[in-house]
Each structure stands twice: as C-alpha cells, then as structure tokens.
Design a protein around this motif. Structure first.
Motif, mmCIF file in Angstrom:
data_model
loop_
_atom_site.group_PDB
_atom_site.id
_atom_site.type_symbol
_atom_site.label_atom_id
_atom_site.label_comp_id
_atom_site.label_asym_id
_atom_site.label_seq_id
_atom_site.Cartn_x
_atom_site.Cartn_y
_atom_site.Cartn_z
ATOM 1 N N VAL A 150 -3.578 -7.395 -16.499
ATOM 2 C CA VAL A 150 -2.826 -7.469 -15.171
ATOM 3 C C VAL A 150 -3.073 -8.905 -14.409
ATOM 4 C CG1 VAL A 150 -2.980 -5.040 -14.922
ATOM 5 C CG2 VAL A 150 -4.726 -6.378 -14.131
ATOM 6 N N ARG A 151 -1.955 -9.126 -13.892
ATOM 7 C CA ARG A 151 -2.081 -10.303 -12.938
ATOM 8 C C ARG A 151 -1.069 -9.976 -11.891
ATOM 9 N NH1 ARG A 151 -1.050 -16.079 -15.987
ATOM 10 N NH2 ARG A 151 -2.774 -15.286 -17.090
ATOM 11 N N TRP A 152 -1.627 -9.371 -10.746
ATOM 12 C CA TRP A 152 -0.746 -9.132 -9.526
ATOM 13 C C TRP A 152 -0.683 -10.393 -8.711
ATOM 14 C CZ3 TRP A 152 0.296 -4.765 -11.236
ATOM 15 C CH2 TRP A 152 -0.627 -3.928 -11.847
ATOM 16 N N VAL A 153 0.436 -10.347 -8.109
ATOM 17 C CA VAL A 153 0.881 -11.461 -7.217
ATOM 18 C C VAL A 153 1.283 -11.170 -5.943
ATOM 19 C CG1 VAL A 153 2.263 -13.684 -7.168
ATOM 20 C CG2 VAL A 153 1.479 -13.006 -9.428
ATOM 21 N N GLY A 154 2.684 -10.547 -5.999
ATOM 22 C CA GLY A 154 3.145 -10.025 -4.709
ATOM 23 C C GLY A 154 2.357 -8.744 -4.542
ATOM 24 N N CYS A 155 1.800 -7.836 -5.135
ATOM 25 C CA CYS A 155 1.215 -6.860 -5.181
ATOM 26 C C CYS A 155 -0.280 -6.844 -4.938
ATOM 27 C CB CYS A 155 1.624 -5.594 -6.282
ATOM 28 S SG CYS A 155 3.179 -4.882 -6.160
ATOM 29 N N GLN A 156 -0.495 -8.035 -5.088
ATOM 30 C CA GLN A 156 -2.291 -8.177 -4.781
ATOM 31 C C GLN A 156 -2.634 -7.838 -3.425
ATOM 32 O OE1 GLN A 156 -3.667 -12.273 -4.966
ATOM 33 N NE2 GLN A 156 -1.489 -12.791 -4.507
ATOM 34 N N GLY A 157 -4.000 -7.041 -3.585
ATOM 35 C CA GLY A 157 -4.374 -6.753 -1.925
ATOM 36 C C GLY A 157 -5.418 -7.395 -1.403
ATOM 37 N N SER A 158 -5.802 -7.385 -0.255
ATOM 38 C CA SER A 158 -7.210 -8.046 0.222
ATOM 39 C C SER A 158 -8.355 -7.447 -0.474
ATOM 40 C CB SER A 158 -7.165 -7.884 1.761
ATOM 41 O OG SER A 158 -7.083 -6.375 2.198
ATOM 42 N N ARG A 159 -8.582 -6.515 -0.976
ATOM 43 C CA ARG A 159 -9.606 -5.818 -1.851
ATOM 44 C C ARG A 159 -9.190 -5.458 -3.144
ATOM 45 N NH1 ARG A 159 -11.588 -8.754 1.050
ATOM 46 N NH2 ARG A 159 -13.767 -8.652 2.251
ATOM 47 N N PRO A 160 -9.926 -5.454 -4.249
ATOM 48 C CA PRO A 160 -9.504 -4.587 -5.704
ATOM 49 C C PRO A 160 -8.939 -3.382 -5.565
ATOM 50 C CG PRO A 160 -11.555 -6.008 -5.835
ATOM 51 C CD PRO A 160 -11.382 -5.736 -4.247
ATOM 52 N N GLN A 161 -9.369 -2.435 -4.719
ATOM 53 C CA GLN A 161 -8.890 -1.184 -4.227
ATOM 54 C C GLN A 161 -7.764 -0.976 -3.478
ATOM 55 O OE1 GLN A 161 -11.610 -2.503 -2.873
ATOM 56 N NE2 GLN A 161 -11.846 -1.535 -0.704
ATOM 57 N N PHE A 162 -6.957 -2.014 -3.134
ATOM 58 C CA PHE A 162 -5.770 -1.769 -2.329
ATOM 59 C C PHE A 162 -4.509 -2.289 -3.139
ATOM 60 C CE2 PHE A 162 -8.648 -2.832 1.557
ATOM 61 C CZ PHE A 162 -8.752 -1.312 1.762
ATOM 62 N N ARG A 163 -3.622 -1.701 -3.095
ATOM 63 C CA ARG A 163 -2.251 -2.109 -3.498
ATOM 64 C C ARG A 163 -2.232 -2.148 -4.992
ATOM 65 N NH1 ARG A 163 0.578 -6.994 -1.383
ATOM 66 N NH2 ARG A 163 2.349 -5.589 -1.273
#
Length: 779
Positions: A394-407
């Motif tokens: 996985v390589r989140w970009v627009g869906c990355q969160g401020s912490r790993p447990q978010f988004r």
C-alpha cells in the motif's frame, strides 16, 4: 391539525379521512410480521429504547426528545425519515439534548408505553435533564412535521428548561455590549463569534448549539436592537457573523451565504478550534519519525491512482485472505466484485490485465467453493504469464492520515466505489444497480469491520427503490457517504487533520450548496452530480507516487520466488516429520525380526551344515589377561572379520522368513539376499572341493592343500567384497517381500559369477588330471 393513528378502536378510525383510514387498516393487518422490525436502527443517530433501556432518560445530564411510535402506523412510517434527519441535523447538540425512539408495537414495551400515557402514534415527549423516574414527560401536541420546526421546538424547550438545566447547555439569551466588552477578561478562549440577527431569528442559537462540542471558541447572539454594538461594528446585514477580539480588532466572517450551515462550518475550521478533549495537532505532527513511512505532499482536491491500486491490493490480498475458503453467496459476491473492477476500473493496462485474468479464472471455476490460496495464485501468477501485474503493498497519498490508524483503507475503498459509479455512468451502463449491488455484496461478505458492514447493508436496503439511473447511483453513494461522515464526526476514528464534514465543502463546490426560502441549507442535486462526475473522472486522477511497472513486476516475481521457497521448505519439513516416526518404527520391527531369524538360522546351521564350512566349529580368539569373553557374544575365528562369523552361521533361506504386511516404505533386504547367494555359492564350492579332495588325496597331498588354500582365499575375497545399499524403488514382490531393480540385478550377477567360477574350476582340475595321466604313462 396534525393527524395521528389511534390505538383505541376501529370506530374511532372511521371518523378520520378515508386515505388515512385505509393506510392504517392495511398496515395494521401486517402488524404481526413487522412489529419486531422497528423503524430505527444503529445506523441512525437515534437512541433506540426498549423496556430495559428506557431508564436511561431518567436522571440524565442531558434533556431527551423521545418519539413513541408503532411500526404498523402509516403516519409513523412517514414521520420516521423526518425524525432521522432531525437527529442527524442536531447531532452536535447531544451534550445538551439527545434524540430517542421507542416502539410501542413491541409487546415487551406495551407496559412502558401505557405507563407514559401513550394512546396515539406518533407521540413526542420532552424529558428535561435530571428527570425523576416518576415523571412521564411533557407531551408536545401538534408538533411540527419538518426538521426546521422541530429544531426550533427543541430550542424553545431548552430555553424554558427549569432548574437544574443541562450543564452542557450554553447560554442562549442575547448578549449585551457591556458583556462583550469584558468577555476576554473573564474567559480564556481564543475566538469570540457574534451572530447579529433579528429578535425572531433562531440562527444565532442554532450556531451556538452547533459549536457546543468545540473548544477555544464562544458564540453569542446579538440582537439588532443592541445599537451600541451594531453601530460600533458597522453591522448592516441581519443575520451576519463577526469575529470579535477587541473594540478595534474585529472582522466579518467570510461565508458563501449568511445562514446557519455556513456559519457553523466556517467557525469549526478556525485555527486552534477543536472538539472538546481533543487537542489540535501541530502541523509538524504530519512529519513521521524514521521508523514510519514519510509524509507525501498531495493536492486535497484530486484523486490519486496510488490510493486506488493500494485499495485493490489490500482488498484482494489482505482482506480476502481472512477467508480460507470462499463459497455460496460470498463466491458470488467475489465474482461480481471482480467483474465490475474489470469493466470499470480506470487503471494502467498492466493492472487492468491482471484484473481481467483473475476475473476469467473466477468465471472458469465451476465448483461451488474455491480456496483463497488458489485465488491468490491466479492473481499473482499473472505476472509470470505476462497478462499484467497488480502492485503489492500500500502507498496511501490522498488517503494518508496524520497517524497510521487514521484514514487509509476505508478512505481508499470509498474513493474506489465513487470512481466506479462515475465510470459506469460515463461508459453508458444500462444497469444503474450494477456497481451498488456489487459493493453491497462485497462489503457484507468480506469487509473486515463487521459493524461497518452491517451499517452499510442497512443503508443499502432501499437502494433498488432510490436508484433508477446511473446518475442517481452516483448521487445515492455520495449521500450515504455524507450520512456516514455525520455519524462518525467526533468519534475516535476521526483524523483531526481531516475532519469528517459534509462533502464537498463550500470552498470546493460553491454551486453545490443552496438555501431554501426559510434559510435552510439544501444541496443542489444537479450541481452535485456534475461535480462528482468531474472530480472522480479518470481524466483527473493523478498518477503521482505510483510504483513503476517494471519495478512492480520484479517485486512480484521476487515475492513469488520467496513464497515458493518457503512452501518447499514447509513441505520438506512436514514430510520429514511424517517419515521420522514411521522410519523408527520400521527399524525397530526389522531389528526384532532379525533377532528371531538369527536364532532360527543358528539352530538350523547346527543341524544341517556340513563340517568344513567354517560355521560348524568355532575357534575362540584369545582375550587379554584378566578378561573373560562375554557369553552373549560369539567370537569369530582368527583372521576373519568380526561380522563374518555371524553372517556365515545364519541360515540364508527365503522360506524361513516370516510374511509381513506390505508397507509403503521399501524393505531393505539387500544384505540378506547377498548373504543368501554367497552362502549358496560357498556351499557349492565346498562340496566340489571336498569331492576333488577325496579323489586327489591319494596321489598329491601337497597339491590338494594348495588347492584348498586357493579356495579359502576366494571365499574370503567374496565375503569381504562391499555391497552398496540400494536406493531404488520396489520393482517386484515375492511372498509379500519387496525387491528393487538393484536386488534382482545383483542376484543375476551373483548367479553368473558363480557359474563362471564353477566352470573355471572344473576346467582347471580336468586339465590337471589329463596332464598327470600323461606324465604317468611316460617310460
């Protein structure tokens, strides 16, 4: 005058208008089958009460608005959507007032409804904070049937609340100029918002309650009659909102429209304004430490293909792996899911090729059940066949969160579904439910968050009634996503950097927002659909941060190689574990049978073997001084290896073997067979030597001794010849004993050698005999 279904008698129903009578009578006939269903569920922001939980409304710190209804009542069914929308609209007011509902059609709740004096449906009662258990609630007769009217009714009840009032309820009365001037001296907040309005306006009080759960801001309403503040700030529009810091430092709040929804949204996003108990994270919190994935800068107004491919990887390789076998409805759901991905996923050709290949594989499976390992093999092996590749990881970009447990995955899977509905609409799909049904089946069967899956299935119950065209499918999914955002706002799963709002916000799509005549916010459906078509279109998806196709192919091949090596290692260890106990057991059985055969062979040798074989008489080897030979150990004769005595003394006959059950492992009888034919050859040589000895003893004793010595040397050489342990497979079976190809080959070889040896000895002695006769005949 509001109409209500009566719960008393049919004659009273007959006095109502005909259309209401018909609806109530028909629904009453279905009461027995629908009474248990209820009109509200966990998806709605309504507290569902029953006989066991109704006590929650007593002695509570917040006020309660409770609807008493019956599932068979037509008016209740028509009013339920209004009550749900109201609960969602005032969800931010929960510390002060909460919404609840109780089904009086349920027989278990009948006594409770009777105790509250409920005789008609729907009925609404207001319970102030800290109400006693003997209080039956304040009946609200002739209540409005729209969200706006009910919201204002709640405000009126909160303002008229008797002591003690809800501790969380802020002051709703108008503010004076003197209070505003000394506000910052008595309060430690960063922002003060003033809503200027007319006396009969509810906008200011609604905004105050909307900001109830937020810190670092206070909202007060100022009436137009407060001339001092109005003239000081130069207010000319009512309503309007101003941010006030000092008598000389103030500014008007810029909003799209002067209405409650726009005020609340803008104020909740001011700097340092956060929900109570949740400190606002600093900007540098987005910078990860060295052990975490680095932050990727991205455009919040665009969709990224990296999120979509990551969602596919997690869905097909991680989420599905929780099911070792897939069958029945789950298998059907997987086929539909992969089918819509194959048709509408706007990815790279390599990814689309991989989806098409695995989709064809699923369609070719005629069984009612498949294993996930086979599915995974079909998905990963596309890189070997050259059909395509789905990048791993996985390589989140627009869906990355401020912490790993978010988004992360939830955000990406919502985005994926939006993209699919837009692509189906753009491609001219004739089935508006194709995407939504595939989504519902997949989420119900595989989505890891089971409460989330249950909520989505509950929302999707009416999908076939609401969706009639591909455009309405796009609208339906968007509206349900916003409903979920409203329910999860303020929950622990909300990322403080990415709050759950009603999307799109005014700054992203101004035309999507509108106002009704009464000042209520509304969505412009056509503008929303146009915005969604553009926002999620394949042409606007950004390819930034995507893994290169060649890198993905190399990585996938490396993963396949590593997986195959691990599988081979596991298989080898399992085989060794299975073979070890059987090998030990077989060795123990062979040792026991060998001991029995040795005893029987020793007895038979003493009875049958002639003298002169080296086994009838035993020569004892001298022992060191002070040591006695063990009575359990047979001492071999001098000049012979220690194992020769034991092998010669055995009776090498197959008929003496005990029949065994045929086993899967090959029985090692090579040594026994070799000794058998050796002994047979030695006996034949010994018999011939004895016969020649009797004939020649009278003539040449020296030559006889020399001949016997040569025969003895040949025997010793034959016994000392090494025989390798065969490793071949069983080739034939005789008397339940397995023989390999090497066994048979050795038998034939020994037979030929024995024949050649006997023939050579015969010719040798015959020639000697002729020469001796010729010498005797000379004069």
């Amino acid at each position: 005058m509001a109409r209500r279904c009566s719960a008393t008698s049919l004659p009273q129903l007959s006095r109502l208008k005909g259309r209401y009578v018909l609806v109530c009578a028909l629904l009453a006939a279905l009461w027995s089958s629908e009474a248990q269903a209820g009109l509200y569920s966990a998806v709605d922001q309504v507290l569902v009460l029953d006989a066991d939980s109704v006590s929650r409304i007593f002695n509570a710190s917040s006020a309660f608005m409770v609807e008493f209804y019956a599932t068979w009542c037509g008016h209740c069914s028509a009013f339920a959507p209004v009550w749900k929308n109201l609960a969602s609209d005032v969800s931010e007011w929960k510390p002060a007032v909460d919404m609840a509902a109780l089904d009086c059609a349920d027989e278990n709740n009948r006594r409770v409804c009777t105790g509250f004096g409920i005789t008609g449906y729907p009925s609404i009662k207001f319970f102030p904070a800290y109400s006693g258990e003997d209080f039956t609630g304040e009946s609200l007769r002739e209540f409005p049937r729209d969200v706006r009217g009910l919201r204002r009714l709640i405000i009126d009840k909160l303002e008229s609340h008797k002591e003690p009032s809800p501790p969380a309820c802020p002051p709703l009365e108008p503010a004076s100029a003197a209070e505003i001037d000394g506000f910052f001296e008595n309060n430690n907040v960063q922002h003060l918002a003033l809503v200027f309005e007319e006396n009969n306006s509810y906008v200011g009080r609604e905004v105050i309650l909307d900001l109830l759960q937020y810190e670092n801001i206070t909202v007060r309403r100022v009436l137009s009659s407060e001339k001092d503040l109005v003239s000081r700030l130069g207010v000319t529009d009512f309503p309007s909102c101003y941010l006030y810091y000092t008598p000389t430092n103030y500014s008007r709040l810029p909003v799209l429209s002067e209405a409650r929804a726009f005020y609340s949204y803008a104020l909740q996003r001011l700097p340092s304004v956060v929900r109570a108990g949740r400190p606002y994270p600093a900007i540098n919190d987005l910078q990860r430490n060295q052990t975490e994935e680095p932050w990727r800068e991205f455009n919040r107004t665009r969709v990224y293909m990296s999120d979509l491919e990551s969602a596919l990887h997690y869905s097909l390789r991680v989420e599905l792996s929780a099911h070792s076998t897939i069958s029945g409805d789950a298998l059907t759901a997987l086929r539909h899911y992969v089918s819509v991905l194959t048709k509408y996923f706007p990815g790279r050709p390599a990814v689309k090729g991989a989806l098409k290949a695995v989709g064809n594989w699923l369609q070719d499976q005629k069984e009612t059940q498949i294993s996930y390992s086979d599915f995974r093999t079909a998905l990963d092996s596309t890189v070997l066949s050259g059909e395509g590749v789905l990048p791993a990881g996985v390589r989140w970009v627009g869906c990355q969160g401020s912490r790993p447990q978010f988004r992360g995955y939830p955000c990406a899977v919502w985005t994926l579904f939006h993209v699919l509905t837009v692509e189906a609409n753009a491609s001219g799909s004739t089935d508006p439910l194709e995407i939504l049904q595939a989504m519902r089946e997949y989420v119900s069967s595989f989505f890891g968050c089971r409460p989330c899956a249950s909520h989505f299935a509950s929302m999707a119950q009416d999908v076939s009634d609401d969706v009639t065209t591909p455009s309405t499918a796009v609208w339906w999914l968007w509206s349900r996503h916003n409903r979920v955002n409203s329910r999860l706002a303020g929950e622990p799963s909300e990322d403080p950097h990415f709050p759950k709002i009603q999307w799109p916000p005014p700054e992203l799509c101004p035309k999507c927002h509108g106002l009704m005549l009464g000042g209520e916010h509304t969505w412009n459906k056509d503008e929303v659909i146009a915005f969604l078509r553009n926002y999620f279109s394949s042409e606007r998806i950004l390819p930034d941060y995507l893994q290169e196709e060649s890198e993905a192919v190399a990585q996938q091949k490396a993963l396949l190689t590593a997986a195959q090596q691990q599988k081979d290692t596991t298989r080898r260890k399992a085989r060794e574990t299975q073979e070890t106990p059987s090998t030990q057991l077989g060795q123990e059985e062979e040792e026991e049978e060998e001991e029995e055969e040795d005893e029987a062979a020793a007895v038979a040798t003493e009875e049958e073997e002639p003298e002169g074989m080296g086994g009838a008489t035993e020569a004892k080897e001298p022992h060191p001084a002070g040591e006695e030979p063990s009575p359990l150990v047979q001492t071999p004769p001098p000049g012979r290896p220690p194992w020769a005595r034991r092998r010669i003394s055995r009776r090498p006959a197959i008929v003496g073997l005990k029949l065994r059950q045929t086993q899967e492992d090959i029985v090692d009888l090579d040594l026994f067979v070799n000794q058998h034919y050796k002994a047979k050859a030695l006996r034949a040589l010994s018999a011939m030597a004895e016969q020649q000895q009797e004939d020649a003893e009278e003539r040449r004793p020296d030559s006889v001794r020399r001949m016997k010595r040569e025969l003895f040397d040949q025997q010793e050489a034959l016994l000392m010849e090494p025989y390798p342990h065969p490793q071949g497979k069983r080739w034939m079976s005789l008397l339940s004993v397995g023989f390999s190809r090497l066994d048979v080959s050795l038998c034939v070889l020994f037979y030929l050698l024995s024949t050649l040896c006997l023939t050579a000895m015969y010719l040798y002695f015959k020639l000697k005999w002729r020469l001796r006769r010729a010498k005797v005949a000379l004069p």
